[in-house]
Motif scaffolding. Structure first.
Motif, PDB file in Angstrom:
ATOM      1  N   LEU A  74       0.895  -1.188   0.066  1.00 54.76           N
ATOM      2  CA  LEU A  74      -0.053   0.022  -0.002  1.00 54.76           C
ATOM      3  C   LEU A  74       0.847   1.449  -0.085  1.00 54.76           C
ATOM      4  N   VAL A  75       0.794   2.012  -0.997  1.00 52.81           N
ATOM      5  CA  VAL A  75       1.688   3.120  -1.196  1.00 52.81           C
ATOM      6  C   VAL A  75       0.566   4.649  -0.800  1.00 52.81           C
ATOM      7  N   ASP A  76       1.247   5.086   0.431  1.00 54.37           N
ATOM      8  CA  ASP A  76       0.260   6.031   1.089  1.00 54.37           C
ATOM      9  C   ASP A  76       0.903   7.453   0.229  1.00 54.37           C
ATOM     10  N   ASP A  77       0.247   8.082  -0.671  1.00 56.49           N
ATOM     11  CA  ASP A  77       0.533   8.894  -1.487  1.00 56.49           C
ATOM     12  C   ASP A  77      -0.179  10.452  -0.899  1.00 56.49           C
ATOM     13  N   GLY A  78       0.758  10.972   0.413  1.00 54.74           N
ATOM     14  CA  GLY A  78       0.505  12.059   0.916  1.00 54.74           C
ATOM     15  C   GLY A  78      -0.591  12.299   1.690  1.00 54.74           C
ATOM     16  N   SER A  79      -1.196  11.162   2.297  1.00 52.24           N
ATOM     17  CA  SER A  79      -2.479  11.243   2.811  1.00 52.24           C
ATOM     18  C   SER A  79      -2.392  12.082   4.071  1.00 52.24           C
ATOM     19  N   THR A  80      -3.557  12.701   4.468  1.00 53.06           N
ATOM     20  CA  THR A  80      -3.725  13.702   5.551  1.00 53.06           C
ATOM     21  C   THR A  80      -4.918  13.217   6.406  1.00 53.06           C
ATOM     22  N   ASP A  81      -5.458  11.994   6.272  1.00 46.65           N
ATOM     23  CA  ASP A  81      -6.648  11.674   7.037  1.00 46.65           C
ATOM     24  C   ASP A  81      -6.244  10.333   7.733  1.00 46.65           C
ATOM     25  N   GLY A  82      -5.007   9.920   7.972  1.00 49.82           N
ATOM     26  CA  GLY A  82      -4.535   9.011   8.713  1.00 49.82           C
ATOM     27  C   GLY A  82      -4.626   7.634   7.870  1.00 49.82           C
ATOM     28  N   THR A  83      -4.612   7.517   6.414  1.00 53.41           N
ATOM     29  CA  THR A  83      -4.739   6.183   5.776  1.00 53.41           C
ATOM     30  C   THR A  83      -3.736   5.062   6.276  1.00 53.41           C
ATOM     31  N   ALA A  84      -2.384   5.477   6.457  1.00 57.97           N
ATOM     32  CA  ALA A  84      -1.403   4.565   6.741  1.00 57.97           C
ATOM     33  C   ALA A  84      -1.522   3.979   8.085  1.00 57.97           C
ATOM     34  N   ALA A  85      -2.105   4.860   9.119  1.00 57.48           N
ATOM     35  CA  ALA A  85      -2.277   4.239  10.419  1.00 57.48           C
ATOM     36  C   ALA A  85      -3.471   3.109  10.302  1.00 57.48           C
ATOM     37  N   LEU A  86      -4.388   3.693   9.713  1.00 58.80           N
ATOM     38  CA  LEU A  86      -5.636   2.849   9.643  1.00 58.80           C
ATOM     39  C   LEU A  86      -5.311   1.585   8.805  1.00 58.80           C
ATOM     40  N   ALA A  87      -4.419   1.782   7.832  1.00 56.38           N
ATOM     41  CA  ALA A  87      -4.092   0.282   7.156  1.00 56.38           C
ATOM     42  C   ALA A  87      -3.207  -0.502   8.185  1.00 56.38           C
ATOM     43  N   ARG A  88      -2.350  -0.086   8.920  1.00 52.01           N
ATOM     44  CA  ARG A  88      -1.423  -0.931   9.918  1.00 52.01           C
ATOM     45  C   ARG A  88      -2.538  -1.378  10.869  1.00 52.01           C
ATOM     46  N   SER A  89      -3.463  -0.740  11.482  1.00 55.36           N
ATOM     47  CA  SER A  89      -4.250  -1.223  12.462  1.00 55.36           C
ATOM     48  C   SER A  89      -5.132  -2.020  11.843  1.00 55.36           C
ATOM     49  N   LEU A  90      -5.916  -2.213  10.467  1.00 57.56           N
ATOM     50  CA  LEU A  90      -6.482  -3.345   9.885  1.00 57.56           C
ATOM     51  C   LEU A  90      -5.862  -4.504   9.658  1.00 57.56           C
ATOM     52  N   ALA A  91      -4.361  -4.389   9.522  1.00 62.18           N
ATOM     53  CA  ALA A  91      -3.634  -5.583   8.900  1.00 62.18           C
ATOM     54  C   ALA A  91      -3.243  -6.219  10.384  1.00 62.18           C
ATOM     55  N   ALA A  92      -3.408  -5.562  11.390  1.00 57.02           N
ATOM     56  CA  ALA A  92      -3.034  -6.100  13.072  1.00 57.02           C
ATOM     57  C   ALA A  92      -4.146  -6.865  13.496  1.00 57.02           C
ATOM     58  N   GLU A  93      -5.306  -6.484  12.944  1.00 62.27           N
ATOM     59  CA  GLU A  93      -6.532  -7.359  13.292  1.00 62.27           C
ATOM     60  C   GLU A  93      -6.680  -8.702  12.655  1.00 62.27           C
ATOM     61  N   ARG A  94      -6.143  -9.132  11.702  1.00 63.28           N
ATOM     62  CA  ARG A  94      -6.427 -10.217  11.073  1.00 63.28           C
ATOM     63  C   ARG A  94      -5.177 -10.910  10.440  1.00 63.28           C
ATOM     64  N   ASP A  95      -5.028 -12.354  10.381  1.00 63.43           N
ATOM     65  CA  ASP A  95      -4.105 -12.833   9.573  1.00 63.43           C
ATOM     66  C   ASP A  95      -4.347 -12.750   8.260  1.00 63.43           C
ATOM     67  N   GLY A  96      -3.586 -12.855   7.201  1.00 64.13           N
ATOM     68  CA  GLY A  96      -3.791 -12.894   5.760  1.00 64.13           C
ATOM     69  C   GLY A  96      -2.248 -12.367   5.010  1.00 64.13           C
ATOM     70  N   LEU A  97      -2.458 -12.149   3.896  1.00 59.72           N
ATOM     71  CA  LEU A  97      -1.385 -11.621   3.067  1.00 59.72           C
ATOM     72  C   LEU A  97      -0.547 -10.701   3.925  1.00 59.72           C
ATOM     73  N   ALA A  98       0.720 -10.388   3.588  1.00 57.43           N
ATOM     74  CA  ALA A  98       1.653  -9.734   4.119  1.00 57.43           C
ATOM     75  C   ALA A  98       1.561  -8.349   3.629  1.00 57.43           C
ATOM     76  N   LEU A  99       1.549  -7.316   4.646  1.00 58.50           N
ATOM     77  CA  LEU A  99       1.320  -5.741   4.186  1.00 58.50           C
ATOM     78  C   LEU A  99       2.616  -5.182   4.496  1.00 58.50           C
TER      79      LEU A  99
END
Length: 382
Positions: A74-99
């Motif tokens: 996931l390439v965070d293209d200058g987001s200002t709404d916490g996109t990257a942090a949200l992506a990390r938390s979503l990945a931490a909540e479940r097993d699956g493909l590496a992010l």
């Protein structure tokens, strides 16, 4: 009046039979079988301020049931709404493909933001895992668990270098129901899927929300560098791959959906107008031809029907009514695909008028120096 009615009816009969059967919606993933060896795939997701849709789309990618090696970048293209942090938390909540979450910084001159992010994601993926395929998918696209498996199986079975599915867009509000099915219908009319899918054909297009691309085909074509300035990047990508000798395929999706909402007319208007004039290569003569063409093909039939009835000209009324009927009939398969009432096909002339106005507005904004705006960036300004 009679000759206008006869002319528009002839145009619609030609479109019905001679434009690659664009109105049919049965172009789905080609016949496929599981390969003996599942190739590695890097899923590249450019994301700019996507916190609203990421809770639905990202988990669907991480949950892919793919037999081979696959990772998500996931390439965070200058987001200002916490996109990257949200992506990390979503990945931490479940097993699956590496992010992997990364950021490319501001784009260099001559690059659109999305393609700059895609370039960064592709480069990092190739360094990390040396993938055979790249799945380029937007941050608002949700995939069923077998989506990646089916895409790869289709590409391997048919020996395709690019496989693209047009995601089923959201149709939840009245404006979405009116405008979204027509958006896909008009796209298919411009780029008939059957023409695109013929080996060696001149017509080329893709749907940027879901593109599976062979890495060596991308390198042969020089993408994304060769299309770095493209506003309509999916069509440019397909043309580049085909020009380099690659085989491409485009069809409608069954299990890939866009979750981005466009609840109001203003949001749908911006979606269309931001790239409409770019589609016409910013040429005033092409704009004039498009306006006249839309008026003749979509607006003339109901006008001729009503005028013929009012002026006691049965020939004109019959021709206009017949053209309107053919038009509505070609729209019905798309309405069925989007599970919408078939009677709304009669509203297509009104929808076409809206698209005509959106296209003119796109040209006006361009000539005012505003270009195509998307999430705080402007492209294509003169």
């Amino acid at each position: 009046m009679e000759w206008i009615g006869a002319g528009t009816l002839l145009v619609w009969l030609w479109l019905l039979l001679g434009q690659g059967f664009f109105w049919r919606t049965d172009v789905r993933l080609p016949h496929r079988r599981d390969p003996e060896r599942w190739p590695s795939v890097a899923v590249v997701v450019p994301a700019r301020d996507e916190a609203e849709v990421l809770p639905v789309s990202l988990p669907s990618l991480l949950a892919q049931k793919y037999p081979g090696r696959a990772e998500v970048f996931l390439v965070d293209d200058g987001s200002t709404d916490g996109t990257a942090a949200l992506a990390r938390s979503l990945a931490a909540e479940r097993d699956g493909l590496a992010l992997t979450i990364t950021s490319p910084g501001e784009p260099e001159p001559g690059w659109t933001g999305k393609l700059w992010a895609v370039r960064h994601g592709m480069t990092l993926a190739c360094e990390r895992m040396d993938p055979e395929y790249l799945l380029l998918t937007d941050a608002d696209i949700a995939h069923e668990p077998d989506s990646l498996r089916e895409l790869v199986a289709a590409a391997r079975s048919a020996r395709l270098d690019l496989v693209s599915q047009m995601a089923r867009l959201r149709v939840a509000t009245p404006w979405e129901r009116l405008i979204v099915p027509a958006f896909v219908y008009f796209f298919a009319q411009l780029y008939p899927f059957r023409w695109i899918n013929r080996p060696g054909a001149r017509t080329a297009a893709a749907a940027g929300g879901c593109v599976l691309l062979r890495r060596d085909a991308a390198e042969r074509a020089g993408v994304p560098e060769c299309i770095r300035h493209a506003v309509i990047d999916d069509v440019a990508l397909a043309r580049a791959v085909r020009s380099a000798g690659g085989r491409i395929w485009l069809g409608l999706a069954d299990r890939v959906d866009s979750v981005r909402p466009y609840p109001r007319l203003a949001e749908l208007w911006r979606m269309v107008s931001r790239s409409a004039y770019a589609q016409l290569r910013h040429q005033p003569l092409l704009l004039l031809g498009t306006v006249l063409g839309l008026a003749l093909v979509y607006l003339a039939p109901p006008v001729v029907l009503l005028a013929g009835a009012a002026l006691d000209s049965p020939q004109a009324a019959v021709a206009g009514g017949a053209a309107w009927a053919v038009m509505a009939g070609t729209f019905c398969p798309m309405l069925r695909y989007y599970r919408q009432p078939l009677w709304t096909a009669l509203l297509l002339p009104f929808t076409a008028l809206l698209y005509l106005l959106m296209t003119v507005d796109s040209a006006v904004q361009h000539h005012r120096g505003r270009g195509a705006a998307w999430k705080g960036r402007t492209y294509g300004a003169p």
